[in-house]
Design an enzyme around this catalytic site. Structure first.
Site, PDB file in Angstrom:
ATOM      1  N   ASP A 123      48.450  29.244  21.600  1.00 18.58           N
ATOM      2  CA  ASP A 123      48.305  29.368  20.152  1.00 18.58           C
ATOM      3  C   ASP A 123      49.512  29.963  19.428  1.00 18.58           C
ATOM      4  O   ASP A 123      49.610  29.854  18.213  1.00 18.58           O
ATOM      5  CB  ASP A 123      47.089  30.245  19.820  1.00 18.58           C
ATOM      6  CG  ASP A 123      47.365  31.726  20.082  1.00 18.58           C
ATOM      7  OD1 ASP A 123      47.693  32.086  21.235  1.00 18.58           O
ATOM      8  OD2 ASP A 123      47.270  32.518  19.133  1.00 18.58           O
ATOM      9  N   LYS A 134      57.694  31.646  28.778  1.00 19.37           N
ATOM     10  CA  LYS A 134      56.496  31.145  29.453  1.00 19.37           C
ATOM     11  C   LYS A 134      56.740  29.812  30.162  1.00 19.37           C
ATOM     12  O   LYS A 134      56.116  29.525  31.182  1.00 19.37           O
ATOM     13  CB  LYS A 134      55.341  30.996  28.459  1.00 19.37           C
ATOM     14  CG  LYS A 134      54.730  32.312  28.007  1.00 19.37           C
ATOM     15  CD  LYS A 134      53.475  32.067  27.192  1.00 19.37           C
ATOM     16  CE  LYS A 134      52.827  33.365  26.752  1.00 19.37           C
ATOM     17  NZ  LYS A 134      51.572  33.131  25.997  1.00 19.37           N
ATOM     18  N   ASP A 188      45.511  35.934  24.675  1.00 23.71           N
ATOM     19  CA  ASP A 188      45.200  36.394  23.319  1.00 23.71           C
ATOM     20  C   ASP A 188      45.297  35.263  22.307  1.00 23.71           C
ATOM     21  O   ASP A 188      46.318  34.574  22.203  1.00 23.71           O
ATOM     22  CB  ASP A 188      46.148  37.528  22.926  1.00 23.71           C
ATOM     23  CG  ASP A 188      45.882  38.782  23.739  1.00 23.71           C
ATOM     24  OD1 ASP A 188      44.826  39.394  23.545  1.00 23.71           O
ATOM     25  OD2 ASP A 188      46.725  39.130  24.582  1.00 23.71           O
ATOM     26  N   ASP A 227      46.969  30.587  27.978  1.00 19.91           N
ATOM     27  CA  ASP A 227      47.300  31.821  27.276  1.00 19.91           C
ATOM     28  C   ASP A 227      46.028  32.655  27.115  1.00 19.91           C
ATOM     29  O   ASP A 227      44.913  32.119  27.162  1.00 19.91           O
ATOM     30  CB  ASP A 227      47.901  31.477  25.913  1.00 19.91           C
ATOM     31  CG  ASP A 227      48.071  32.695  25.031  1.00 19.91           C
ATOM     32  OD1 ASP A 227      48.709  33.662  25.472  1.00 19.91           O
ATOM     33  OD2 ASP A 227      47.543  32.670  23.896  1.00 19.91           O
ATOM     34  N   ASP A 238      54.155  30.545  23.124  1.00 17.10           N
ATOM     35  CA  ASP A 238      53.671  29.385  23.878  1.00 17.10           C
ATOM     36  C   ASP A 238      54.531  28.143  23.652  1.00 17.10           C
ATOM     37  O   ASP A 238      54.386  27.145  24.369  1.00 17.10           O
ATOM     38  CB  ASP A 238      52.218  29.067  23.501  1.00 17.10           C
ATOM     39  CG  ASP A 238      51.261  30.158  23.917  1.00 17.10           C
ATOM     40  OD1 ASP A 238      51.359  30.608  25.074  1.00 17.10           O
ATOM     41  OD2 ASP A 238      50.432  30.584  23.084  1.00 17.10           O
TER      42      ASP A 238
END
Length: 235
Positions: free
Chosen positions: A183, A160, A15, A13, A187
């Site tokens: 995070d 995702k 950000d 990931d 996710d």
């Protein structure tokens, strides 16, 4: 005889995972570590709520695998000549957004972001659970997701996890040899898909609960810590 470990795919990931303080500034030491892993023969791909084009550009500048899964799995940008594989349907997401604008009393507007090919990105100004219930009642085939940065309207079944599966097929790679790092709420599907996963310390509680490893450090520092913790076993 020393055991030879299979080459891995690191699904990372952006950000909150490789950025500093949530402001989009890349943690350079973490990026350097990922580049070194790519140079060792592993695939390193970004799986992000940002556009797949942004992920692809970052892979170019970072010296990583030329493949980015963006829009929470809705689009994959890849190849030496930039090519898009669109999984989500922008029209159905746009129709859902138009309906919400008419149905909600709360303000709802698109967030100014890099142009999307398969999703609609919204400011976090309304009750997302109520909005999802309205869309479900009307039979819209979409899901609303909170990345912590924005709300995203994606085609149903696109996330995702499903986007990463498509990417692994394109790379001819095995799910068992994949490591996920993240995070946020978006996710969670990726962590449920990939059993070898690392949640950085600033992750939401739900992600930490299902993570194989939870680091003591945040974001890029956490990424470095997590990779160090599994390097003997997986890398």
């Amino acid at each position: 005889m020393e055991k030879t470990l299979a080459k891995k795919v690191l699904a990372v990931d952006i950000d909150g995972t490789i950025t500093l303080n949530g402001f989009g500034k890349i943690h350079l030491q973490a990026l350097e570590k990922l580049r070194n892993l790519k140079n060792d023969g592993h695939h390193v791909i970004f799986v992000t709520g940002r556009s797949s084009i942004e992920a692809y550009f970052l892979s170019i500048f970072g010296g990583l695998t030329l493949l980015g899964v963006g829009e929470n799995g809705g689009c994959i940008t890849h190849g030496e000549i930039m090519t898009h594989k669109m999984i989500g349907d922008k029209n159905e997401c746009q129709n859902a957004f138009s309906y919400l604008k008419k149905s909600l009393d709360e303000p709802i507007k698109e967030k100014p972001v890099f142009p999307r090919l398969t999703e609609v990105v919204l400011d976090r100004t309304f009750d997302i659970k109520n909005a999802q219930a309205i869309l479900d009642e009307e039979g819209f085939n979409v899901g609303l997701f909170d990345s912590g940065y924005a709300y995203h309207i994606n085609s149903r079944g696109v996330d995702k996890g499903s986007g990463l599966i498509k990417a692994l097929e394109m790379l001819n790679a095995d799910l068992e040899d994949t490591i996920a790092l993240g995070d946020s709420e978006t996710d969670v599907p990726m962590f449920r898909t990939v059993k070898n996963n690392i949640a950085v310390n600033n992750s939401i509680p739900e992600l930490k609960e299902i993570a194989k490893i939870v680091t003591t450090k945040n974001s890029g520092e956490g990424l470095l810590e997590g990779l160090s913790m599994i390097s003997d076993q997986f890398l």
